[in-house]
Design a protein around this motif. Structure first.
Motif: not given
Lengths: 313, 290, 370
Positions: A23-24, A30-31, B115-118, B122-126
């Protein structure tokens, strides 16, 4: 063998861990396009600029690949042509001072007009607020240059203000308003006003009016209630609005260029100058990074204020 | 001391009581009224629109002068429409805004999905920080940084085209497109996708039949915001463009240095109307289905 | 007693298992420190209305999500009709869910919502149309087929959600607290409706709820859950009359817990009175035990206790229309609640502080595990 493998239960959590890892990975993938575009065309150039700030200016602009800290020194100091002594770069200092002063004045002016406007919108009946908010938002999204031109039309020597004043007979000669600090401050107030109204509105909207009623119940007059109860409660919104106005003012480029003319430079115009007639790219880079650092400090303060506000709610 | 305050408060209570119980009083006592605020607010609304209105009015002036009204005419619109440089710049602006907004909204959609609904990963803030980075740096700083990098590439490759502008515009449009798309996704009920999975839809079918249709308003809003932002940009365009790559805003900025004719007013009016229409549409789309 | 309980079991007792949950655990959290399901095993029979009952956070919804395929189990496996489906994606399992908030697609009409699953299965257009019509008839919604789902009422949305989940003819239907959003009257109606649908379709229903009354009235069998474990599985009557432990007793209905002494299959209350016959559950030895007595299985009369009656003092009298409840204090200091139906005459003349004599019905004493 294979049967055994199938029947052995997976390690506790192995399946989920694998799933989370997958998932990660897919989330990063995607990003990726957005990150790549921003990385290449917004973030990376800033790093390149950081390098350029430590190089030697070329004769016809651009740089020579030779290490130098002159660019940084020149932000505040200048070298005398004859005896090589260092002294304060007065021209720069006066530009910094103008930037700071005009940004502060603009912030105060947007407060004076913005807070009552936000209050007005937030105290309308709920179904009508959308309309008033819309009225504030539309100018904000319309072209900044066009709005600056509109101000220019207003304050030019042959502009509407002078025309009216002449007609009434208050003045005999047009007042020179263009190409002054007044023009820049006036223009920036006009242009950035919505940035003050929106966060203050959000704060007033959240205000519990029963608290105001309680203040009145406890013998506070309107002004006392405003000063002692309302103002402290909407303070986060006011701080947020002030920073949101202050930051773009500090880095303003278009408004001072159009309304300030060639003489009344602000920070942004000083930067541009180094890449144009000044031909000092390292100084330009150093100035840009200085501006960025100031803005970052303001932004960090902003984030702290707004996140504290969120915690309170 | 305490005596006087006590009696003072007593008097006040007495005067307050009839006012409080007097609900039938012709004018209700509204604590939300602050003296002078409404007047300042009305003046502010007037001041927000008056300069724009004057600009629009003078674009219809028949005379050459910017000061004296000589009657209604579409002369300046005709002149702008007949000016090849204006047409050229307008077409370039539209191509630029169209392509930048398209790429920006597609990549912002993907980023928003990521970035949403999760839970926090790790690394989302980045990712957040990176996506919003263009918003945090003054435009002039981004502009000169791009000037440096692109000047270097242009010298190295000798390649000059609109692609530099498209890249630069896309980068600063992404955070604007990302905002409404993310907001839309966050308010979306994710059990809908779970339900679709439950009803035998494959992950691809879930996306096509449920996620995407529900996201549309957000994506359209994001595209329109990005389009407006790109269309309005002066600073970055001014620094990145190669010779002869004028857009409408840079053309107007150049004109301001010369003798100003009402032609600029005419162009401004067209931009204003186009912008107002887009923003109104944006409001309408983002209010839909709430 | 077990014998009486057996009689109330549905006729499907001997039929085969539909869903077999085998030793499933589900751990959450970064260090797997949260045990949502702790080694849960249960066999759900074909055509039965099976209810997972428990307080919020007990793991019942997690178990449902594991069965539907939305949560992979940390340990254990899941069989459907004898086939291991643990590793299948939710869209590959012939199991459908009625979601708590219905999860109707807002961008589709009622009919398109119902058709969705069939479309995904690649059914021919004509079949889909017929099936949708059939489903609309089944849930009595024919006239609303082309409405948007946002334009219909909560009860109607509930029916559409049911029709949508039933349309692909799943082997098992999962219902995640589907009635919790409805008001009381509608909820009662839908309870009956659900029972009707279950018997008409002959499907296995797995129903999740925290409402004990709902569970008791609708289910063939109930599994009571707490803290990630299934505490007891049984028919509503078994669960109510003979809960295996204190938590189950407490969660379902009102309870009196009393200290007692067990010897063989005879129980003597510490508070006195006679001896009662009761079957000790596994693992309970002779000696000190705690027992359950339901308030409606105890009756009281004014006056001093005689013979096998228990002596008590009235503390509170609560009149509730159809019944009168007494809060009594026994001589051991324990409290005992009784609940007696009211007759047409004025109810019994109990006053606070009066002496009362309590009789416990034969078979009303249940020995608890803890």
């Amino acid at each position: 063998m294979s049967d055994m493998a199938l029947n052995t239960p997976p390690e506790p959590g192995a399946l989920e861990l694998e799933e989370a890892r997958q998932d990660n990975r897919s989330r990063w993938l995607l990003a990726l396009p957005a990150l790549l575009i921003i990385g290449c065309f917004a973030t990376l150039p800033l790093l390149v600029m950081l390098v350029y700030a430590f190089l030697t200016p070329g004769d016809y602009g651009n740089v020579v690949w030779k290490f130098s800290t002159d660019g940084w020194v020149a932000v505040l100091l200048q070298r005398d042509i004859f005896d090589d002594t260092l002294m304060w770069a007065d021209a720069h200092l006066s530009i910094f001072w103008r930037s700071l002063r005009l940004s502060l004045i603009t912030t105060v002016l947007t407060l004076v007009f913005g807070v009552p406007t936000a209050w007005f919108i937030a105290t309308r009946p709920r179904e009508k607020r959308q309309f008033w908010l819309f009225l504030v938002t539309v100018p904000f999204w319309t072209n900044l240059l066009v709005r600056t031109i509109a101000i220019q039309e207003l304050i030019r020597s042959e502009g509407v203000i002078n025309l009216i004043l002449l007609k009434i007979g208050i003045i005999d000669e047009p007042i020179q308003m263009m190409f002054t600090d007044f023009a820049i401050g006036f223009g920036m107030t006009y242009v950035y006003l919505p940035l003050m109204v929106l966060p203050v509105y959000a704060a007033v909207d959240k205000l519990d009016f029963r608290l105001v009623e309680a203040a009145h119940d406890l013998y506070a007059g309107r002004w006392t209630a405003f000063r002692r109860v309302i103002l402290p409660l909407i303070k986060p919104g006011i701080i947020a609005g002030s920073i949101l106005v202050f930051i773009p003012c500090l880095g303003a480029y278009v408004t001072p260029r159009v309304l300030g003319g060639g003489k009344n430079l602000m920070f942004g115009n000083l930067i541009e100058l180094q890449f144009g007639a000044g031909r000092n790219w390292p100084l330009g880079a150093a100035l840009s990074l200085t501006l960025m650092a100031i803005v970052m400090v303001a932004l960090i303060y902003y984030v702290r204020v707004t996140s504290r506000e969120r915690e309170d709610v | 001391m305490s005596d006087t305050t006590l009696s003072g408060s007593k008097i006040e209570t007495e005067t307050v009581v009839p006012a409080a119980s007097g609900k039938k009083a012709p004018k209700g006592y509204s604590v939300s009224t602050l003296p002078g605020f409404s007047i300042i607010a009305i003046f502010t609304f007037f001041a927000l629109y008056a300069p724009i209105m004057i600009l629009v009015l003078y674009s219809f002036n028949a005379g050459t002068s910017l000061a004296i009204w000589e009657g209604f005419s579409l002369r300046w619109y005709a002149q702008a429409a007949g000016n090849e440089r204006v047409i050229d710049a307008a077409i370039r602006s539209l191509i630029l805004a169209g392509s930048a907004a398209t790429i920006a909204s597609i990549s912002a959609t993907m980023a928003a999905l990521a970035t949403t609904r999760t839970r926090r990963f790790k690394g989302r803030t980045m990712i957040y920080a990176l996506i919003n980075q263009p918003l945090m740096v003054p435009e002039i700083v981004t502009a000169v940084a791009l000037l440096i990098v692109f000047a270097w590439i242009k010298v190295m490759t000798g390649y000059t085209s609109l692609l530099y502008l498209v890249a630069a515009h896309t980068a600063f449009c992404i955070p604007f497109a990302y905002l409404p798309i993310r907001a839309r996704l966050e308010t979306m009920d994710d059990t809908l996708e779970v339900a679709a999975r439950d009803l035998y839809a494959s992950p691809m079918q879930v996306f096509r039949r449920v996620t995407l249709p529900l996201m549309w308003p957000g994506i359209i809003a994001g595209f329109m915001l990005a389009f407006v932002i790109s269309l309005d940009d002066v600073v970055i365009t001014e620094f990145v463009k190669s010779a002869g790559q004028e857009t409408i805003p840079t053309y107007m900025l150049g004109q301001l240095r010369r003798v100003v004719t009402p032609e600029v007013n005419a162009i401004s009016t067209i931009i204003l109307v186009a912008g107002a229409v887009l923003v109104s549409l944006f409001f309408w789309v983002s209010r839909e289905r709430r | 007693m077990p014998e009486t309980a057996l009689k109330t079991r549905p006729a499907t007792t001997e039929s085969e298992t539909a869903v077999d949950v085998i030793g499933i655990s589900k751990l959450f959290g970064s260090n797997q420190e949260i045990r949502a399901l702790d080694d849960v095993s249960v066999a759900i029979r074909k055509n039965e209305f099976f209810t997972l009952l428990g307080p919020s956070g007990c793991g019942k919804t997690t178990l449902l999500r594991v069965i539907a395929g939305f949560e992979p189990p940390t340990r254990g496996s899941l069989h459907l009709g004898g086939r291991d489906i643990s590793r299948l994606a939710p869209n590959q399992r012939p199991i459908n869910t009625v979601f708590q908030n219905y999860a109707l697609f807002p961008h589709m009409s009622v009919a398109n919502n119902i058709a969705f699953g069939l479309e995904m299965l690649g059914k021919p257009k004509n079949d889909i149309r017929d099936k949708v019509t059939e489903m609309l008839q089944l849930v009595r919604m024919e006239e609303l087929r082309s409405r948007r789902t946002s334009e219909i009422s909560g009860g109607q949305q509930q029916r559409v959600a049911l029709a949508r989940a039933l349309a692909p003819q799943p082997e098992v239907l999962l219902l995640d607290e589907p009635l919790s959003a409805l008001d009381l009257k509608l909820r009662k109606e839908m309870q009956i409706e659900l029972k009707r649908l279950q018997s008409e379709t002959g499907l296995t229903f797995i129903f999740v709820t925290h409402d004990q009354e709902e569970a008791l009235t609708m289910s063939d069998r109930i599994a009571v859950m707490n803290a990630g474990k299934i505490l007891q599985v049984g028919s509503p009557r078994e669960i109510y009359a003979h809960p295996s432990e204190r938590f189950v007793a407490n969660f379902i209905g009102e309870s009196n817990f009393l200290n007692a002494h067990l010897s063989g299959n005879r129980v003597t209350l510490e508070a006195g009175g006679g001896t009662y016959e009761a079957v000790a559950p596994e693992g309970v030895a002779d000696g000190k035990v705690s027992v359950l007595v339901r308030p409606e299985h105890a009756s009281a009369r004014p006056g001093e206790a005689a013979g096998e009656e228990l002596a008590a003092t009235v503390e509170t009298v609560v009149y509730s229309g159809d019944a009168t409840s007494l809060h009594l204090r026994l001589k051991t200091g324990e409290t005992l609640k009784t609940k007696m139906p009211n007759g047409p005459e004025q109810s019994t003349a109990f006053g606070e502080g009066d002496a009362a004599a309590v009789t416990i019905a034969p078979g009303a004493v249940t020995i608890l595990k803890d």
